[in-house]
Design a protein around this motif. Sequence first.
Motif, PDB file in Angstrom:
ATOM      1  N   SER A  71       0.791  -1.639  -0.067  1.00  0.00           N
ATOM      2  CA  SER A  71       0.378  -0.027  -0.090  1.00  0.00           C
ATOM      3  C   SER A  71       1.025   1.073  -0.160  1.00  0.00           C
ATOM      4  CB  SER A  71      -0.984   0.253   1.221  1.00  0.00           C
ATOM      5  OG  SER A  71      -0.418  -0.263   2.764  1.00  0.00           O
ATOM      6  N   LYS A  72       0.386   2.091  -0.016  1.00  0.00           N
ATOM      7  CA  LYS A  72       1.367   3.835   0.213  1.00  0.00           C
ATOM      8  C   LYS A  72       1.993   3.344   1.268  1.00  0.00           C
ATOM      9  CE  LYS A  72       0.916   8.917   0.785  1.00  0.00           C
ATOM     10  NZ  LYS A  72      -0.198   9.384   1.934  1.00  0.00           N
ATOM     11  N   ASN A  73       2.158   2.930   2.473  1.00  0.00           N
ATOM     12  CA  ASN A  73       3.113   3.079   3.381  1.00  0.00           C
ATOM     13  C   ASN A  73       2.947   1.655   3.948  1.00  0.00           C
ATOM     14  OD1 ASN A  73       2.928   5.692   4.397  1.00  0.00           O
ATOM     15  ND2 ASN A  73       0.690   5.439   4.770  1.00  0.00           N
TER      16      ASN A  73
ATOM     17  N   GLU B 105      -4.963   0.375   7.091  1.00  0.00           N
ATOM     18  CA  GLU B 105      -4.280   0.863   5.091  1.00  0.00           C
ATOM     19  C   GLU B 105      -3.972  -0.990   4.908  1.00  0.00           C
ATOM     20  OE1 GLU B 105      -0.460   2.387   3.413  1.00  0.00           O
ATOM     21  OE2 GLU B 105      -1.009   2.939   5.312  1.00  0.00           O
TER      22      GLU B 105
END
Length: 182
Positions: free
Chosen positions: A5-7, A114
């Motif tokens: 994911s993004k992080n 997330e």
Amino acid sequence: MITRSKNLVIRSLEEQDDLLLSRWLSDPAVLEYYEGRDRPHDVALVREHFYQDREEITGCIIRHYGRDIGYMQVYEIEEAERKLYGYADLQEVIYGMDQFIGEPDCWNRGLGTELVDAMVAYLAEERKASRIVMDPQAWNARAIRVYEKCGFVKKRLLPQHEWHEGEFRDCWLMEYEANKAV
């Protein structure tokens, strides 16, 4: 790597992760939510529970900017659980998932949301899951809020479903339907 994911990066569980799991699963703060404070895991118990007879389960380590912070497992729901959950007559791919963030300093930062969003997308797209289920303990309001934020809905109460800290605890069957996703 399984997905990202993004992080976060979600990677496959490796043999040398037994020490990491043992550290997390001997922390009373983590054990309060996963396994129970009366069940600290040494390396031998980690190897028994997370490495032996696990062909049907994909174990994963969650990384946040290069730091291992948690564990997740996904598995296709088999016949016995399908009956228990009320899915015996469905001929679709249904996955279950369980997870914990083992580093308490990473709690309450949106990483659980997330993580769940990333794995749901992976299971729906790559493994063609029609439904994804979890069964958090009914008292765990923080986890339930995260799952609801990710599109899971409470389907039914599972009375005395999971042994935790000396007693059977009620759990919620929570479901995400991939074909209903917006």
